[in-house]
Design a protein around this motif. Structure first.
Motif, PDB file in Angstrom:
ATOM      1  N   UNK A 130      94.373  19.375 -37.697  1.00  0.00           N
ATOM      2  CA  UNK A 130      95.371  20.100 -38.480  1.00  0.00           C
ATOM      3  C   UNK A 130      96.731  19.533 -38.079  1.00  0.00           C
ATOM      4  N   UNK A 131      97.257  18.576 -38.851  1.00  0.00           N
ATOM      5  CA  UNK A 131      98.475  17.879 -38.449  1.00  0.00           C
ATOM      6  C   UNK A 131      99.684  18.790 -38.204  1.00  0.00           C
ATOM      7  N   UNK A 132      99.870  19.822 -39.043  1.00  0.00           N
ATOM      8  CA  UNK A 132     101.062  20.664 -38.930  1.00  0.00           C
ATOM      9  C   UNK A 132     101.130  21.435 -37.613  1.00  0.00           C
ATOM     10  N   UNK A 133      99.989  21.710 -36.996  1.00  0.00           N
ATOM     11  CA  UNK A 133     100.020  22.412 -35.708  1.00  0.00           C
ATOM     12  C   UNK A 133      99.614  21.487 -34.561  1.00  0.00           C
ATOM     13  N   UNK A 134      99.474  20.210 -34.882  1.00  0.00           N
ATOM     14  CA  UNK A 134      99.146  19.177 -33.891  1.00  0.00           C
ATOM     15  C   UNK A 134      97.884  19.536 -33.089  1.00  0.00           C
ATOM     16  N   UNK A 135      96.866  19.985 -33.819  1.00  0.00           N
ATOM     17  CA  UNK A 135      95.602  20.365 -33.185  1.00  0.00           C
ATOM     18  C   UNK A 135      94.510  19.397 -33.620  1.00  0.00           C
ATOM     19  N   UNK A 136      93.733  18.941 -32.657  1.00  0.00           N
ATOM     20  CA  UNK A 136      92.661  17.992 -32.945  1.00  0.00           C
ATOM     21  C   UNK A 136      91.515  18.248 -31.957  1.00  0.00           C
ATOM     22  N   UNK A 171      85.031  24.172 -29.317  1.00  0.00           N
ATOM     23  CA  UNK A 171      85.947  25.216 -29.756  1.00  0.00           C
ATOM     24  C   UNK A 171      87.379  24.805 -29.484  1.00  0.00           C
ATOM     25  N   UNK A 172      88.261  25.425 -30.242  1.00  0.00           N
ATOM     26  CA  UNK A 172      89.683  25.133 -30.180  1.00  0.00           C
ATOM     27  C   UNK A 172      90.420  26.462 -30.168  1.00  0.00           C
ATOM     28  N   UNK A 173      91.322  26.647 -29.219  1.00  0.00           N
ATOM     29  CA  UNK A 173      92.154  27.850 -29.145  1.00  0.00           C
ATOM     30  C   UNK A 173      93.559  27.497 -29.584  1.00  0.00           C
ATOM     31  N   UNK A 174      94.180  28.366 -30.365  1.00  0.00           N
ATOM     32  CA  UNK A 174      95.596  28.217 -30.660  1.00  0.00           C
ATOM     33  C   UNK A 174      96.157  29.571 -31.074  1.00  0.00           C
ATOM     34  N   UNK A 175      97.476  29.706 -30.995  1.00  0.00           N
ATOM     35  CA  UNK A 175      98.148  30.931 -31.390  1.00  0.00           C
ATOM     36  C   UNK A 175      99.014  30.639 -32.609  1.00  0.00           C
ATOM     37  N   UNK A 176      98.657  31.180 -33.770  1.00  0.00           N
ATOM     38  CA  UNK A 176      99.470  30.949 -34.964  1.00  0.00           C
ATOM     39  C   UNK A 176     100.856  31.580 -34.794  1.00  0.00           C
ATOM     40  N   UNK A 177     101.880  30.859 -35.199  1.00  0.00           N
ATOM     41  CA  UNK A 177     103.243  31.379 -35.088  1.00  0.00           C
ATOM     42  C   UNK A 177     103.978  31.386 -36.417  1.00  0.00           C
ATOM     43  N   UNK A 212      90.430  31.570 -31.949  1.00  0.00           N
ATOM     44  CA  UNK A 212      89.398  30.658 -31.464  1.00  0.00           C
ATOM     45  C   UNK A 212      88.609  30.159 -32.667  1.00  0.00           C
ATOM     46  N   UNK A 213      88.529  28.850 -32.800  1.00  0.00           N
ATOM     47  CA  UNK A 213      87.779  28.226 -33.889  1.00  0.00           C
ATOM     48  C   UNK A 213      86.554  27.565 -33.289  1.00  0.00           C
ATOM     49  N   UNK A 214      85.365  27.968 -33.743  1.00  0.00           N
ATOM     50  CA  UNK A 214      84.121  27.338 -33.293  1.00  0.00           C
ATOM     51  C   UNK A 214      83.781  26.213 -34.255  1.00  0.00           C
ATOM     52  N   UNK A 215      83.432  25.057 -33.710  1.00  0.00           N
ATOM     53  CA  UNK A 215      83.187  23.866 -34.513  1.00  0.00           C
ATOM     54  C   UNK A 215      81.858  23.245 -34.132  1.00  0.00           C
ATOM     55  N   UNK A 216      81.137  22.741 -35.122  1.00  0.00           N
ATOM     56  CA  UNK A 216      79.908  22.016 -34.827  1.00  0.00           C
ATOM     57  C   UNK A 216      79.644  20.987 -35.917  1.00  0.00           C
ATOM     58  N   UNK A 217      78.929  19.958 -35.553  1.00  0.00           N
ATOM     59  CA  UNK A 217      78.532  18.916 -36.492  1.00  0.00           C
ATOM     60  C   UNK A 217      77.017  18.850 -36.497  1.00  0.00           C
ATOM     61  N   UNK A 218      76.457  18.695 -37.675  1.00  0.00           N
ATOM     62  CA  UNK A 218      75.010  18.574 -37.789  1.00  0.00           C
ATOM     63  C   UNK A 218      74.562  17.121 -37.901  1.00  0.00           C
ATOM     64  N   UNK A 219      75.512  16.215 -38.166  1.00  0.00           N
ATOM     65  CA  UNK A 219      75.081  14.851 -38.472  1.00  0.00           C
ATOM     66  C   UNK A 219      75.734  13.768 -37.603  1.00  0.00           C
ATOM     67  N   UNK A 220      77.031  13.576 -37.700  1.00  0.00           N
ATOM     68  CA  UNK A 220      77.716  12.483 -37.002  1.00  0.00           C
ATOM     69  C   UNK A 220      78.963  13.018 -36.303  1.00  0.00           C
ATOM     70  N   UNK A 227      93.459  25.885 -43.935  1.00  0.00           N
ATOM     71  CA  UNK A 227      93.558  26.971 -42.974  1.00  0.00           C
ATOM     72  C   UNK A 227      94.682  27.885 -43.459  1.00  0.00           C
ATOM     73  N   UNK A 228      94.377  29.172 -43.617  1.00  0.00           N
ATOM     74  CA  UNK A 228      95.357  30.129 -44.113  1.00  0.00           C
ATOM     75  C   UNK A 228      95.746  31.057 -42.966  1.00  0.00           C
ATOM     76  N   UNK A 229      97.030  31.071 -42.661  1.00  0.00           N
ATOM     77  CA  UNK A 229      97.562  31.980 -41.644  1.00  0.00           C
ATOM     78  C   UNK A 229      98.376  33.028 -42.393  1.00  0.00           C
ATOM     79  N   UNK A 230      98.015  34.305 -42.195  1.00  0.00           N
ATOM     80  CA  UNK A 230      98.730  35.378 -42.867  1.00  0.00           C
ATOM     81  C   UNK A 230      99.025  36.498 -41.891  1.00  0.00           C
TER      82      UNK A 230
END
Length: 97
Positions: free
Chosen positions: A16-22, A32-38, A2-10, A62-65
């Protein structure tokens, strides 16, 4: 994950193009955005909305390890409490030259 996202301005657009997440970021709202790294690897993070003159600099990685490598990395990080003590010590030294 789960990635929490916020903007303070605009408006921004976490992309993330490689996982087709927007996901849109709207000022004052936590998105927030949910995804399962594979696949282990490094992936470029972009802002897909023209957000102003700093738009080209809105990039990240974004580093997936493996879980074992992540656990090792996590153990090496300071806790919030440790960082507060470090900050307090630095502030005390700065005020007493």
């Amino acid at each position: 994950m789960k990635v929490l996202l916020r903007s303070l301005d605009v408006l921004h657009d976490f992309y993330v193009p490689q996982i087709r997440a927007k996901m849109d970021l709207v000022p004052g709202i936590v998105s927030y955005l949910w995804f399962t790294p594979t696949k282990i690897g490094e992936y470029e993070i972009l802002c897909a909305a023209y957000c102003g003159t700093g738009h080209p600099q809105m990039r990240g990685t974004m580093i997936i390890e493996s879980e074992a490598d992540y656990a090792k990395w996590l153990q090496a990080q300071q806790t919030f409490e440790q960082s507060r003590k470090t900050d307090a010590g630095r502030d005390k030294r700065a005020s007493n030259p």
